[in-house]
Design an enzyme around this catalytic site. Structure first.
Site, PDB file in Angstrom:
ATOM      1  N   SER A 102      30.711 -10.618  21.700  1.00  0.00           N
ATOM      2  CA  SER A 102      29.822 -11.479  21.401  1.00  0.00           C
ATOM      3  C   SER A 102      28.745 -11.494  22.391  1.00  0.00           C
ATOM      4  CB  SER A 102      30.009 -12.928  21.272  1.00  0.00           C
ATOM      5  OG  SER A 102      29.050 -13.642  20.458  1.00  0.00           O
ATOM      6  N   ASP A 244      21.965 -11.655  20.176  1.00  0.00           N
ATOM      7  CA  ASP A 244      23.060 -11.332  20.991  1.00  0.00           C
ATOM      8  C   ASP A 244      23.579  -9.826  20.781  1.00  0.00           C
ATOM      9  OD1 ASP A 244      24.436 -12.327  18.958  1.00  0.00           O
ATOM     10  OD2 ASP A 244      25.941 -13.305  20.059  1.00  0.00           O
ATOM     11  N   ASP A 246      26.370  -8.900  18.979  1.00  0.00           N
ATOM     12  CA  ASP A 246      26.589  -8.924  17.592  1.00  0.00           C
ATOM     13  C   ASP A 246      25.849  -9.631  16.579  1.00  0.00           C
ATOM     14  OD1 ASP A 246      27.619 -11.319  18.542  1.00  0.00           O
ATOM     15  OD2 ASP A 246      29.221 -11.482  17.216  1.00  0.00           O
ATOM     16  N   ASP A 248      24.743 -12.455  15.524  1.00  0.00           N
ATOM     17  CA  ASP A 248      24.801 -13.594  14.678  1.00  0.00           C
ATOM     18  C   ASP A 248      23.900 -14.533  15.370  1.00  0.00           C
ATOM     19  OD1 ASP A 248      26.467 -14.047  17.255  1.00  0.00           O
ATOM     20  OD2 ASP A 248      28.144 -14.988  16.030  1.00  0.00           O
TER      21      ASP A 248
END
Ligand code: MG
Length: 449
Positions: A102, A244, A246, A248
């Site tokens: 993340s 970010d 990833d 999300d």
């Protein structure tokens, strides 16, 4: 667990995370993937990764683990966490693993585990995987039950098409927005420009190769986006989007170069969605009152869940929420799925801008403004129950919620006290319209220690 290194392996209900070359070894990844895949022999398990340079190594280790317990692996390559979630749900897979750390720095990587519905495992499901991992429970299969790996070339298209189907593309396209996108060499580089171009935007992408060589500390916070804010201002763009690794979470910078804060990503999405169609909203306990205020102003009921994507998702399902999320830039739109999704967040914010003729800075100025303070204080774990009792009597005139530590709310301010799971500290969050009031709330907690 390896607890001797500087950054120990973190095994939690949401997966595993560690530093490559130290705590997060190929063996750990293989064992963890096998622990996850063991109950689903023959099941199709989707894997993707967020673009980190260690992702290829992790991918091979994860595939080995999944194949060793008889899973069928569907490798969708580098993709955002919400893209992976959507792909799992849409293709009826048995589950999925996103290889990501993340917002953590580049030396980290980890595994985020999904359920067949395309969002993160429940705490109970996650705990079962962690237990199997720690007790080395793996249902290894013999040679003739090892499957092959299916590679999917373009997993982004279905996710992008779904998002496009939920907004007024023509209205957005007619505004010809200039968007500066900071993908920061993460998975947002793959779907972000495509989505925005299909929304008729002129897109300039920074960090547009998904190779994990982050140009700045990846968490999309104010401190980490100072340069980006200047770039947005200089570029003359209407809006800056930062995700970010990833992808999300979404942070937004207005056309004047102001970081408007991740809290406002969710608040803007809610304001826009409920203006057409009021309905129940779910926020986690630490999310700003800004989102609550805009939802209530439209006549919506607001529910608060424990912090964590799975908790928000479960409460959204229970109350049939039309939108939910977390104040860290995580918008959850159940029409796409029950995971935080920067793609739908971008589309909703652009649709809001297309309908509301004001610029973003003016819209944000018209929204409520609060000051949130986040403190942490050392505390002995065994003294915690008594501390919470004392705080409950001290703040007896507020509305008490004990679902996640202790949260006490009044009309326009609140304080939350939660014990850390990993350190002997408590985290204290307080929010009020006046910064002095937030500081005073934290101080009132500290006095009871
Ligand atoms: Mg993330």
């Amino acid at each position: 667990m390896n607890s001797t290194s500087a950054a120990p392996l973190i095994v939690s209900v949401s997966g595993v995370r560690g530093v490559i070359g130290e705590s997060l070894t190929p063996q750990v990844l293989t064992d963890f993937a096998a622990a996850y895949g063991s109950p689903m022999e023959q099941g199709r398990v989707v894997i993707s990764r967020d673009g980190r340079s260690s992702g290829t190594m992790c991918r091979h280790a994860v595939i080995a683990g999944l194949l060793s317990v008889g899973c069928r692996v569907v490798d969708i390559g580098i993709a955002a966490t919400p893209t992976c979630g959507y792909f799992i749900k849409e293709t009826g897979a048995a589950g999925g693993i996103q290889i990501t750390a993340s917002h953590n720095p580049p030396e980290y990587n980890g595994l985020k585990l999904f359920r067949p519905e395309g969002y993160v495992l429940s705490p109970a499901q996650g705990e079962a995987v962690a237990n199997r991992f720690q007790n080395r429970v793996q249902s290894l299969v013999p040679w003739d039950r090892i499957h092959s790996v299916e590679v999917v070339e373009d997993p982004h298209r279905p996710h992008i098409e779904k998002v496009l189907s939920l907004v007024d593309v023509d209205a957005i396209a007619s505004r010809k927005f200039h968007v500066l996108l900071d993908a920061n060499h993460g998975s947002g580089a793959l779907f972000g420009p495509r989505l925005l171009e299909q929304l008729g935007c002129k897109v300039t992408t920074l960090g547009g190769s998904a190779d994990g060589w982050f140009e700045h500390t990846p968490e999309p916070t104010r401190e980490n986006l100072e340069t980006f804010c200047e770039q947005v201002k200089k570029s003359g763009a209407d809006i800056g989007f930062a995700v970010d690794p990833d992808a999300d979470r979404l942070a937004i910078v207005d056309g004047r170069g102001n970081y408007i804060g991740e809290e406002y990503t969710l608040a803007l999405a809610i304001q826009h969605v409920v203006s057409n169609n009021p309905g129940p909203i779910v926020l986690n306990m630490s999310t700003s009152l800004v989102s609550e205020d805009v939802a209530r102003a439209a006549g919506c009921t607001v529910y608060r869940s424990k912090v964590g994507e799975a908790h928000v998702a479960e409460k959204m399902i229970k109350h049939e929420a039309i939108l939910g999320g977390e104040g860290n830039g995580g918008v959850i739109d159940p029409r796409v799925g029950y995971g935080r999704d920067s793609a739908i967040a971008m589309a909703l914010v652009l649709e809001l801008l297309a309908r509301d003729k004001r610029d973003l800075a003016t819209i944000v100025e018209s929204m409520p403004r609060y000051h949130m303070l986040k403190e942490k204080y050392p505390v002995d774990r065994d003294k915690l129950p008594k501390l919470l009792q004392r705080l409950k009597s001290k703040f007896a005139n507020g509305e008490v919620n004990e679902e996640d530590g202790l949260r006490i709310a009044w009309e326009d301010h609140w304080v939350q006290v939660r014990a850390s799971n990993t350190e002997p500290i408590i985290r204290v969050f307080a929010e009020a319209k006046d910064p002095e009031k937030s500081a005073q709330l934290c101080e009132q907690v500290r006095q009871e220690l």
